[in-house]
Design a protein around this motif. Sequence first.
Motif, PDB file in Angstrom:
ATOM      1  N   ASP A  28       0.797  -1.231   0.000  1.00 32.35           N
ATOM      2  CA  ASP A  28       0.000   0.000   0.000  1.00 32.35           C
ATOM      3  C   ASP A  28       0.832   1.285   0.000  1.00 32.35           C
ATOM      4  N   ASP A  44     -10.974   9.936   6.713  1.00 31.22           N
ATOM      5  CA  ASP A  44     -10.790  10.832   5.573  1.00 31.22           C
ATOM      6  C   ASP A  44      -9.305  11.001   5.252  1.00 31.22           C
ATOM      7  N   ILE A  45      -8.794  10.105   4.416  1.00 34.41           N
ATOM      8  CA  ILE A  45      -7.389  10.160   4.007  1.00 34.41           C
ATOM      9  C   ILE A  45      -7.329   9.968   2.490  1.00 34.41           C
ATOM     10  N   PRO A  46      -6.211  10.310   1.872  1.00 35.03           N
ATOM     11  CA  PRO A  46      -6.128  10.198   0.412  1.00 35.03           C
ATOM     12  C   PRO A  46      -6.535   8.827  -0.119  1.00 35.03           C
ATOM     13  N   LEU A  47      -6.076   7.764   0.557  1.00 34.41           N
ATOM     14  CA  LEU A  47      -6.378   6.413   0.085  1.00 34.41           C
ATOM     15  C   LEU A  47      -7.879   6.216  -0.110  1.00 34.41           C
ATOM     16  N   ARG A  92     -10.218   8.571  -0.416  1.00 34.44           N
ATOM     17  CA  ARG A  92     -10.755   9.443  -1.455  1.00 34.44           C
ATOM     18  C   ARG A  92     -10.523   8.822  -2.831  1.00 34.44           C
ATOM     19  N   GLU A 102      -5.016  10.482  -6.277  1.00 32.33           N
ATOM     20  CA  GLU A 102      -3.738  10.904  -5.720  1.00 32.33           C
ATOM     21  C   GLU A 102      -2.876  11.685  -6.705  1.00 32.33           C
ATOM     22  N   ASP A 103      -3.131  11.519  -7.995  1.00 35.88           N
ATOM     23  CA  ASP A 103      -2.309  12.220  -8.980  1.00 35.88           C
ATOM     24  C   ASP A 103      -2.508  13.728  -8.897  1.00 35.88           C
ATOM     25  N   LYS A 117      -4.736  15.084  -6.339  1.00 39.46           N
ATOM     26  CA  LYS A 117      -5.390  15.391  -5.070  1.00 39.46           C
ATOM     27  C   LYS A 117      -6.773  15.984  -5.288  1.00 39.46           C
TER      28      LYS A 117
END
Lengths: 380, 331
Positions: free
Chosen positions: B112, B154-157, B159, B324-325, B327
């Motif tokens: 991950d 609520d974290i980037p992963l 989203r 993630e690319d 945000k």
Amino acid sequence: MSPILAESPRWVRIGLVPALQLALALVISSLVVLIIGEDPVQAFAIMIRGATNLEFGGFHSTLYYTTNFIFTGLAVALAFHAGLFNIGGEGQAYVAGLGIAIVCLLFDSTLSVWLMAPLVILASAAFGAIWGVIPGYLQAKRGSHIVVTTIMFNFIAMALMSYALVVHISPLGGNSTDSRYWNSDAVFPKWNEMMPDAPFSLLNPTLILALVCCWLVWLLVWRTRLGYAIRTVGSNPHAATYAGINASRTIIITMAISGALAGMMAVNEVYGAQGRLILNFTSGFGFMGIAVALMGRNHPFGVVLASLLFGALYQGGTELQFEISSINPQMVLVIQGLVVFFTGALDRLVRGPVEGAFLRYQLAKAKKAEAADAAVAGGN
Amino acid sequence: MKTTFKVVAGLALSAIAAVSQAQIKPSVIYDMGGKFDRSFNQASYSGAEAFRKETGIKYTDFEITNEGQREQVMLRFAQRGFSPIVVAGFQQAPIVEKVAKQFPKTHFVLIDAVVDLPNVRSVVFKEQEGSFLVGALAAMKTEHDAVGFIGGMDIPLIRKFGCGYEQGAKYISKDINVLQNMTGTTPSAWNDPTKGGELARAQFDKGVDIIYAAAGGTGVGVYQAAVDAGKLAIGVDSNQNYLHPGKMLTSMVKRVDVAVKSAFEDEMKGKFTPGLQVVGLKENGVDWALDEFNRPLLSEEDIAKVQDIRAKIVAGDIKVHNWEDTKSCEY
């Protein structure tokens, strides 16, 4: 005639009783270890060795955990003296981490460790103090109960920190919820970086700061006017007001100092050990501070001893989990929980009978002496 | 006498070396949450267990409970000669980077997250692709043109999951309403079924009839709320269709277990390869779950359509944007 003491002797109160409580906790823990089919003697041997070993850094790690516990324990203990139950150490330390992150992100490439360290300590104390003083103000001026507000502030702190980390601090891309590493020239060196022969551990100079804080808290509580005010407000706020002490001001100041103490835990974690801001770095140390303060009888020296014990439990627990695969973190938590249970929650279970027995013994001795005196007097 | 001793000792040592070559010492370090979280960590655990059952080779594992332990435990594993050390969870990445540098001969497998070192294999999943598929399926099955997503913390992963889901749903119907909620901002959001249920009920009230939960233990509450309301839910990470047969539309499966098992197997065969492994639909790293529990919910056309989209993503005809690319979920 010897005076009849209202209290049992000091060595009983702060030595014998905690030792008995610990022994009781260990006996019950042994039963739990037996139930899952392991040898309790071996398990405790591993724990003790794991917490005191010098070769692979067991003792060093114990001291690293101790540093955290001293700060959060002191924070709770000081508030207790003013009759305040500050259970917001977790949030205060967490927000203090943000203060450190801001200082480090701004200055870590320009300033050396000698300038950074005082700045970082100030920032952590200031942020922690702000997070402590708001519930303090609400308690003093608005009568909102400190237990409710401090625990609510823990949640606000978590939300704030997640937002700050995810949106502003974590570098773009990846799943990281951590900040970048601070420049290694600007952070506290770890013990093993200063001593070439020392094994790896997260121990760093923050321990010295923790011990200095202990001494300062002792000075504050028992050697200053403010300390007197704090203790008076803690005993009876109405009487304190009557005596001319501004109780609400004392409460607010106490919570600021308490928050600052809890906040400095972040120096150990964010500045010293990890060298970066991590999501949820407090890992419950703030809450354990309550148990530390309870066990340390709210005295700075007691807090140091209790912190050492809890540090050893944490480090020994890690080692136990490492060596015996059937012992999982929940088991370790049970053992730690039992210690907290017997030393904190069930304090009177041991304390009552033991101290009572001593009082009765002293009373009997005093009576005997009196009778002897009377006999001597009668003989005359 | 001395030479005999030398010979014997040499023989003994080479024998030990031979044994140790055949017998690898694999290990797993789980992230906080513990190995029985019914989700991510448990998937690593079941991969390691599967390896143990097949080969009889034992592994050692450790459950992280506080930040201070991470480096200490990883170092101890490395010092004791464990290899590969499988490290589950993106929060361990910075520590892997530190420790892997100190032990260049030890193999690390990070799941991950990415660490670029010659002895580290990083396995990351294209969750957006699997989420795209289940989002498309949800959009096909909704009767009110509204589908929901409930994330854990609520974290980037997370989203990334939500963004893939939204794209999938909008691929099927451009104007579909995709409601998204996060359970919380603290790690407790991974294990708050009560709040998950509340959020699900709120979304149902707004007309949503299918909810995808990417929320660890919180999902259990979402699924229960869906069952109670007579709606549908979509599971995550493991195949969770069996939890409520006929009420789970599908699950977005992430094959962490395969990643762990194949890392152990590669080490055993001496074929360990470092580097980045990005596994998506093409590599069977993520997928949608179709089994006897959700088949009655789906028509042949539905299945064909999802498989068609799947093939298009695999072929590269559909590009799924990764949150993630940029945000953000603009694509």
